[in-house]
Design a protein around this motif. Structure first.
Motif, PDB file in Angstrom:
ATOM      1  N   GLN A  18      21.090  45.286  41.250  1.00  0.00           N
ATOM      2  CA  GLN A  18      22.015  44.873  40.198  1.00  0.00           C
ATOM      3  C   GLN A  18      23.432  45.396  40.438  1.00  0.00           C
ATOM      4  O   GLN A  18      24.325  45.129  39.635  1.00  0.00           O
ATOM      5  N   CYS A  19      23.628  46.105  41.520  1.00  0.00           N
ATOM      6  CA  CYS A  19      24.939  46.640  41.890  1.00  0.00           C
ATOM      7  C   CYS A  19      25.517  45.818  43.033  1.00  0.00           C
ATOM      8  O   CYS A  19      24.919  45.749  44.110  1.00  0.00           O
ATOM      9  N   THR A  20      26.674  45.220  42.815  1.00  0.00           N
ATOM     10  CA  THR A  20      27.340  44.440  43.861  1.00  0.00           C
ATOM     11  C   THR A  20      28.628  45.149  44.246  1.00  0.00           C
ATOM     12  O   THR A  20      29.546  45.286  43.428  1.00  0.00           O
ATOM     13  N   LYS A  21      28.703  45.591  45.488  1.00  0.00           N
ATOM     14  CA  LYS A  21      29.894  46.305  45.956  1.00  0.00           C
ATOM     15  C   LYS A  21      31.077  45.349  46.103  1.00  0.00           C
ATOM     16  O   LYS A  21      30.938  44.255  46.637  1.00  0.00           O
ATOM     17  N   VAL A  22      32.250  45.792  45.607  1.00  0.00           N
ATOM     18  CA  VAL A  22      33.482  45.024  45.754  1.00  0.00           C
ATOM     19  C   VAL A  22      34.610  45.980  46.112  1.00  0.00           C
ATOM     20  O   VAL A  22      34.438  47.205  46.104  1.00  0.00           O
ATOM     21  N   ASP A  23      35.776  45.429  46.413  1.00  0.00           N
ATOM     22  CA  ASP A  23      36.936  46.217  46.810  1.00  0.00           C
ATOM     23  C   ASP A  23      37.324  47.174  45.675  1.00  0.00           C
ATOM     24  O   ASP A  23      37.600  46.732  44.557  1.00  0.00           O
ATOM     25  N   PRO A  24      37.388  48.471  45.941  1.00  0.00           N
ATOM     26  CA  PRO A  24      37.684  49.446  44.885  1.00  0.00           C
ATOM     27  C   PRO A  24      39.110  49.408  44.381  1.00  0.00           C
ATOM     28  O   PRO A  24      39.446  50.108  43.409  1.00  0.00           O
ATOM     29  N   GLN A  25      39.972  48.603  44.994  1.00  0.00           N
ATOM     30  CA  GLN A  25      41.339  48.478  44.497  1.00  0.00           C
ATOM     31  C   GLN A  25      41.399  47.686  43.198  1.00  0.00           C
ATOM     32  O   GLN A  25      42.406  47.719  42.487  1.00  0.00           O
ATOM     33  N   ALA A  26      40.336  46.956  42.868  1.00  0.00           N
ATOM     34  CA  ALA A  26      40.332  46.117  41.676  1.00  0.00           C
ATOM     35  C   ALA A  26      40.278  46.966  40.407  1.00  0.00           C
ATOM     36  O   ALA A  26      39.645  48.028  40.371  1.00  0.00           O
ATOM     37  N   SER A  27      40.933  46.492  39.373  1.00  0.00           N
ATOM     38  CA  SER A  27      40.861  47.142  38.068  1.00  0.00           C
ATOM     39  C   SER A  27      39.453  47.019  37.516  1.00  0.00           C
ATOM     40  O   SER A  27      38.910  45.916  37.429  1.00  0.00           O
ATOM     41  N   PRO A  28      38.815  48.134  37.116  1.00  0.00           N
ATOM     42  CA  PRO A  28      37.463  48.045  36.564  1.00  0.00           C
ATOM     43  C   PRO A  28      37.379  47.141  35.332  1.00  0.00           C
ATOM     44  O   PRO A  28      36.408  46.405  35.157  1.00  0.00           O
TER      45      PRO A  28
ATOM     46  N   ARG B 223      45.609  35.257  43.284  1.00  0.00           N
ATOM     47  CA  ARG B 223      45.236  33.846  43.116  1.00  0.00           C
ATOM     48  C   ARG B 223      44.258  33.629  41.968  1.00  0.00           C
ATOM     49  O   ARG B 223      43.960  32.494  41.615  1.00  0.00           O
ATOM     50  N   LEU B 224      43.756  34.702  41.376  1.00  0.00           N
ATOM     51  CA  LEU B 224      42.838  34.619  40.252  1.00  0.00           C
ATOM     52  C   LEU B 224      43.210  35.739  39.282  1.00  0.00           C
ATOM     53  O   LEU B 224      43.005  36.923  39.566  1.00  0.00           O
ATOM     54  N   ASP B 225      43.767  35.365  38.133  1.00  0.00           N
ATOM     55  CA  ASP B 225      44.296  36.356  37.192  1.00  0.00           C
ATOM     56  C   ASP B 225      43.199  36.817  36.235  1.00  0.00           C
ATOM     57  O   ASP B 225      43.118  36.361  35.093  1.00  0.00           O
ATOM     58  N   LEU B 226      42.362  37.727  36.698  1.00  0.00           N
ATOM     59  CA  LEU B 226      41.316  38.277  35.833  1.00  0.00           C
ATOM     60  C   LEU B 226      41.896  39.123  34.713  1.00  0.00           C
ATOM     61  O   LEU B 226      41.310  39.225  33.632  1.00  0.00           O
ATOM     62  N   ASP B 227      43.058  39.722  34.945  1.00  0.00           N
ATOM     63  CA  ASP B 227      43.674  40.551  33.907  1.00  0.00           C
ATOM     64  C   ASP B 227      43.991  39.737  32.652  1.00  0.00           C
ATOM     65  O   ASP B 227      44.026  40.286  31.547  1.00  0.00           O
ATOM     66  N   ALA B 228      44.201  38.433  32.815  1.00  0.00           N
ATOM     67  CA  ALA B 228      44.549  37.588  31.672  1.00  0.00           C
ATOM     68  C   ALA B 228      43.414  37.494  30.663  1.00  0.00           C
ATOM     69  O   ALA B 228      43.642  37.154  29.490  1.00  0.00           O
ATOM     70  N   PHE B 229      42.192  37.793  31.090  1.00  0.00           N
ATOM     71  CA  PHE B 229      41.053  37.726  30.185  1.00  0.00           C
ATOM     72  C   PHE B 229      40.912  38.995  29.337  1.00  0.00           C
ATOM     73  O   PHE B 229      40.163  39.003  28.365  1.00  0.00           O
ATOM     74  N   VAL B 230      41.588  40.055  29.718  1.00  0.00           N
ATOM     75  CA  VAL B 230      41.481  41.336  29.005  1.00  0.00           C
ATOM     76  C   VAL B 230      42.503  41.352  27.876  1.00  0.00           C
ATOM     77  O   VAL B 230      43.689  41.603  28.096  1.00  0.00           O
ATOM     78  N   THR B 231      42.050  41.078  26.656  1.00  0.00           N
ATOM     79  CA  THR B 231      42.952  41.068  25.509  1.00  0.00           C
ATOM     80  C   THR B 231      43.320  42.474  25.089  1.00  0.00           C
ATOM     81  O   THR B 231      44.468  42.750  24.721  1.00  0.00           O
TER      82      THR B 231
ATOM     83  N   GLY C 259      37.448  34.918  16.768  1.00  0.00           N
ATOM     84  CA  GLY C 259      38.201  34.225  17.806  1.00  0.00           C
ATOM     85  C   GLY C 259      39.550  34.845  18.089  1.00  0.00           C
ATOM     86  O   GLY C 259      40.448  34.175  18.618  1.00  0.00           O
ATOM     87  N   GLU C 260      39.707  36.138  17.778  1.00  0.00           N
ATOM     88  CA  GLU C 260      41.002  36.792  17.948  1.00  0.00           C
ATOM     89  C   GLU C 260      41.230  37.320  19.357  1.00  0.00           C
ATOM     90  O   GLU C 260      42.360  37.690  19.695  1.00  0.00           O
ATOM     91  N   VAL C 261      40.168  37.378  20.169  1.00  0.00           N
ATOM     92  CA  VAL C 261      40.287  37.959  21.507  1.00  0.00           C
ATOM     93  C   VAL C 261      39.535  37.096  22.518  1.00  0.00           C
ATOM     94  O   VAL C 261      38.577  36.408  22.174  1.00  0.00           O
ATOM     95  N   LEU C 262      39.988  37.139  23.772  1.00  0.00           N
ATOM     96  CA  LEU C 262      39.163  36.622  24.858  1.00  0.00           C
ATOM     97  C   LEU C 262      38.129  37.679  25.219  1.00  0.00           C
ATOM     98  O   LEU C 262      36.937  37.398  25.274  1.00  0.00           O
ATOM     99  N   ARG C 263      38.596  38.888  25.487  1.00  0.00           N
ATOM    100  CA  ARG C 263      37.693  40.000  25.750  1.00  0.00           C
ATOM    101  C   ARG C 263      38.308  41.311  25.305  1.00  0.00           C
ATOM    102  O   ARG C 263      39.448  41.639  25.656  1.00  0.00           O
ATOM    103  N   SER C 264      37.538  42.040  24.524  1.00  0.00           N
ATOM    104  CA  SER C 264      37.806  43.464  24.319  1.00  0.00           C
ATOM    105  C   SER C 264      36.991  44.177  25.405  1.00  0.00           C
ATOM    106  O   SER C 264      35.847  43.803  25.677  1.00  0.00           O
TER     107      SER C 264
END
Length: 361
Positions: free
Chosen positions: A144-154, A326-334, A352-357
């Motif tokens: 259940q653990c998928t390794k990805v680049d650690p530079q990404a924002s958690p 090229r993919l703005d994942l930060d935009a989903f973090v309200t 419906g006040e947030v995309l994601r808390s």
């Protein structure tokens, strides 16, 4: 030696969640303990609290998470302490009939940790989607653990663990959106907005966002929708047809999962077009369609499970796109919140006040 950490627990159907002390055992063979860095507040967690998934209370909620591997059990070879990982609820078994046929994204025997986390009195907890990540640390199957680049924002990376992957995958994997296609997305919450982003990444020429909330439509437009339709004031089927030369969209994605939105998706698609259901219905819902229409309109009616993703393939690729801009994942973090704020986050999500808390540690 087991550890004690804080976690968010739903003890009974419909009751407010509470912060409890969780006992996390040392990992056995094939397991890993992960120090959680961020976990999104997903509708699925609310479904668990409301008893809409099972009655195996108490639940340790949270599943849309990223963190650092702290320890692994015997025999785990492709994961090590210090690895930055996104948690997934599709730990592919490699042996079931889907895996043997080369379709591991449909794995029918995904696995979780063998041991159970507990309360301090020994009460066993049911971890949401086999993860339970509204906690400072959690025990999962190593797969259940998928390794990805650690530079990404958690906070951003963790969202691939469920909602964002479900939407992106519904467009790219299940719907197979191609260059020049027309796409309609019904329901523009977190999953629907991710489907809009997926359609844009795939090269769709026209992306029509449909919702009853102008705020969500504005967000969908900022994420790549070329047209918006408020279905409170306009017939969405007619609007989609009008925007596609009278034909309907090549791919229509139902990110709501209600009988009325599924019928809209069915009739808003072009002949030989594709309907993708990614919104999760409840067990009581039923849909009726004339069988002649099912036959006569041709095409495909598909359900998208977790965006038909293969975490080992899709998560690293999408994180690379994120780091390339090229993919703005930060935009989903309200908003980012603390562990004590989950109950209030459920209320904001329901309104419906947030995309994601996102809970951050």
């Amino acid at each position: 030696m087991s550890q004690q950490v804080r976690g968010v627990v739903a003890r009974a159907k419909g009751e407010p969640v509470a912060i409890e002390t969780i006992v996390v055992p040392d990992p056995l063979p094939g397991e890993a303990v992960v120090k959680v860095q961020a976990c999104g507040v997903c509708h699925t967690d609310l479904h668990y609290r409301e008893g809409g998934i099972s009655n195996d209370f108490p639940f340790l909620l949270g599943h849309e998470a990223a963190g650092i591997v702290e320890s692994v059990g015997e025999g785990v070879e492709d994961l090590a302490p210090g690895d930055f990982v996104i948690l997934n609820w599709r730990a592919v078994c490699g042996h079931c009939r889907a895996c043997r046929r080369g379709r591991p994204w449909y794995c029918f025997a995904t696995h979780n940790a063998t041991q159970k986390m507990t309360l301090t009195d020994g009460t066993e907890l049911s971890p949401a989607l086999g993860i339970g990540a509204f906690a400072e640390k959690t025990l999962v199957a190593a797969g259940q653990c998928t390794k990805v680049d650690p530079q990404a924002s958690p906070a951003a990376a963790g969202l691939l663990g469920c909602g964002v992957m479900a939407g992106l995958g519904a467009a790219i994997n299940t719907g197979a959106v191609g260059r020049g296609d027309s796409v309609a997305v019904i329901g523009c919450g977190g999953v629907g907005s991710a489907a809009v982003v997926g359609a844009r990444l795939a090269g769709a020429a026209k992306i029509i966002a449909v919702d009853i909330d102008d705020r969500k439509l504005e967000t969908a437009q900022s994420m790549g929708a070329t047209h918006i339709v408020n279905s409170r004031t306009a017939d969405p089927v007619e609007a989609v047809r009008e925007l596609t030369g009278g034909f309907g969209a090549d791919v229509v994605i139902d990110a709501v999962g209600r009988p009325e939105t599924y019928r809209q998706a069915f009739y808003a698609r072009d002949l030989a077009g594709t309907v993708v259901l990614v919104g999760v219905p409840n067990p009581e819902m039923k849909v009726e369609l004339p069988l002649l229409d099912v036959f006569g309109r041709g095409g495909a009616l598909k359900s998208s499970w977790y965006g038909d993703c293969l975490p080992s393939r899709d998560f690293p690729l999408l994180i690379d796109l994120y780091l390339q801009g090229r993919l703005d994942l930060d935009a989903f973090v309200t908003e980012t919140i603390g562990l004590d704020d989950v109950e209030e986050a459920f209320a904001r999500m329901h309104k419906g006040e947030v995309l994601r808390s996102v809970v951050t540690f």
